[in-house]
Design a protein around this motif. Sequence first.
Motif, PDB file in Angstrom:
ATOM      1  N   TYR A   1       1.699  -0.372  -9.000  1.00  0.00           N
ATOM      2  CA  TYR A   1       2.898   0.043  -8.252  1.00  0.00           C
ATOM      3  C   TYR A   1       4.081  -0.749  -8.777  1.00  0.00           C
ATOM      4  CZ  TYR A   1       6.184   1.133  -4.591  1.00  0.00           C
ATOM      5  OH  TYR A   1       7.299   1.586  -3.922  1.00  0.00           O
TER       6      TYR A   1
ATOM      7  N   ARG B   1      -0.398  -9.318 -10.528  1.00  0.00           N
ATOM      8  CA  ARG B   1       1.052  -9.087 -10.485  1.00  0.00           C
ATOM      9  C   ARG B   1       1.633  -9.279 -11.876  1.00  0.00           C
ATOM     10  NH1 ARG B   1       5.301 -10.712  -5.872  1.00  0.00           N
ATOM     11  NH2 ARG B   1       6.512  -8.812  -6.195  1.00  0.00           N
TER      12      ARG B   1
ATOM     13  N   TYR C   1       2.799  -4.643  -8.825  1.00  0.00           N
ATOM     14  CA  TYR C   1       1.467  -5.021  -8.330  1.00  0.00           C
ATOM     15  C   TYR C   1       0.394  -4.179  -9.008  1.00  0.00           C
ATOM     16  CZ  TYR C   1       3.125  -7.946  -4.493  1.00  0.00           C
ATOM     17  OH  TYR C   1       3.680  -8.953  -3.748  1.00  0.00           O
TER      18      TYR C   1
ATOM     19  N   ILE D   1       0.651  -1.274  -0.749  1.00  0.00           N
ATOM     20  CA  ILE D   1       1.787  -1.702  -1.572  1.00  0.00           C
ATOM     21  C   ILE D   1       2.777  -0.541  -1.647  1.00  0.00           C
ATOM     22  CG2 ILE D   1       2.496  -2.534  -3.844  1.00  0.00           C
ATOM     23  CD1 ILE D   1      -0.632  -3.299  -4.123  1.00  0.00           C
TER      24      ILE D   1
ATOM     25  N   GLY E   1       6.965  -3.994  -0.499  1.00  0.00           N
ATOM     26  CA  GLY E   1       6.104  -5.057  -1.015  1.00  0.00           C
ATOM     27  C   GLY E   1       4.658  -4.844  -0.609  1.00  0.00           C
ATOM     28  N   LEU E   2       3.921  -5.944  -0.533  1.00  0.00           N
ATOM     29  CA  LEU E   2       2.487  -5.852  -0.213  1.00  0.00           C
ATOM     30  C   LEU E   2       2.245  -6.326   1.217  1.00  0.00           C
ATOM     31  CD1 LEU E   2      -0.461  -6.948  -2.459  1.00  0.00           C
ATOM     32  CD2 LEU E   2      -0.364  -7.770  -0.103  1.00  0.00           C
TER      33      LEU E   2
ATOM     34  N   SER F   1      -1.130  -6.389   4.228  1.00  0.00           N
ATOM     35  CA  SER F   1      -2.564  -6.130   4.334  1.00  0.00           C
ATOM     36  C   SER F   1      -3.038  -6.384   5.748  1.00  0.00           C
ATOM     37  CB  SER F   1      -3.337  -7.004   3.353  1.00  0.00           C
ATOM     38  OG  SER F   1      -3.610  -8.264   3.909  1.00  0.00           O
TER      39      SER F   1
END
Length: 484
Positions: A36, A212, A218, A246, A250-251, A253
């Motif tokens: 991504y 990364r 990512y 993602i 951003g990421l 979780s």
Amino acid sequence: MNRDLREIKSMDCCNFWKQRRYAGGPREECGVFGIYGHEDAANLTYFGLYALQHRGQESAGIVTSDGKNVQEYKAMGLVSEVFHESRLRDLKGHLAVGHVRYSTTGSSVLQNAQPFCVNHAGSTFAVAHNGNLVNAHQIRAELEAYGSIFQTTMDSEIIVHLLAKSWRKGIDEAIYQTMNLIRGAYSVLMLTEKALIGFRDPLGFRPLCIGRMSNGAYVLASETCALDLIQAEFVRDVERGEVVIIDENGLRSFAAMQAEKRANCIFEFIYFARPDSNIFGRNVYSFRKALGAALIREITVDADYVMPFPDSGNYAAVGYAQAAGLPLELAVIRNHYVGRTFIQPSQSLRDFGVRIKLNPVKDTIRGKRVVIIEDSIIRGTTTVTRVKAIREAGAREISMLVSCPPTRYPCFYGIDFSTKGELIAAKKSVEEIRQFLELDALHYLSLEAMVEASGSNSDRFCMACFNGKYPTGINEHVGKFSFE
Ligand code: SF4
């Protein structure tokens, strides 16, 4: 979604892929790669899949998105055979997922190639799965009873149906509800128009890591060797039971599932993963060397030198030779160029298939007492031909040390030995295997020594193919072609 890119190749590839499949040892069940945030997402996915080619050689596919439009291309063959420059140029977008397949549920046909891409409720999403579900039969039967129509014979399509069923509740809830229903091994990558998503089963059978790139992109991949190739930094593994999303923010979780025990597949270390990868927090090369070195604590062999059958036996052979203080000879040469031109020989020339790939150095072998290090013996059919070639090259004595215990039980988590009948160690004692292989001596590493070499506790691993202790419920009557 632009489906024009999908090419159905009319050639009947089945025979070719069957031949390629049974030419060697056990086979892995798939590799996944996703990225991504990079303008060259398709090209980088191509390289990522290239690095993961060892995990599946039957088909390859890439799906991309530019935030609005999703495009896909998949076909039978190796990554380098399926994709070329203009095809990759057509796969536009900053976001991509890719898959290389070795079939463990469903035949090796294009219909079963992944990523599996669908239109649903005004959205498009794609799924790429590594692993095998153990309750796929039951779920598929229930879905079909309520009218679901399946396009493939893969267990992975069940994940797609379950995601679609809860889609309107939002992506987090759809994934959570899907994970709540499926059992078994799954490291899954998903692409939506706007996001790259990864999730992993709560026992953590198969590896999946996060990387990364220097521009901030990512990456999610089955093994770290794919990160190395595209110069991405390893960030961490996706945790078992974790969902990683993602997107433009951003990421983020969340832990969707929790399990008290772990079940990292120990066979990934022994055979499947690339030695330059780190999986489950450990380097594969050093693990294999440690397995070879562990053999010396159980057996010493009076021999002139140690040799592997390349490439899979190389690393344990280095470990054993160093621990035993014996020279290491590369007395069998591998032909690295066996590819599509390979023609399966007739029955009367059946040894030819092994010889085309490996050839002994007769001058090095003649009159010598050799100790061969093998990483595993699954069916025994390839090993018997290889040992015969060493004998014919003039070896005086042939001992074989195997750097894992006898494989007595089938795998239901995605590795290509799903019935006991296929396994030589399920049918014969070690002494009977020695006689079958016409060896002067044969020794397998013990389960205890294998665990000790790992530097971890036994409760961290799935070792079911060695000890029959399956970490989940299984259905022994379900096989590779159950949905056909
Ligand atoms: S049964 Fe063997 S090959 Fe299958 S997941 Fe467990 S350790 Fe791996």
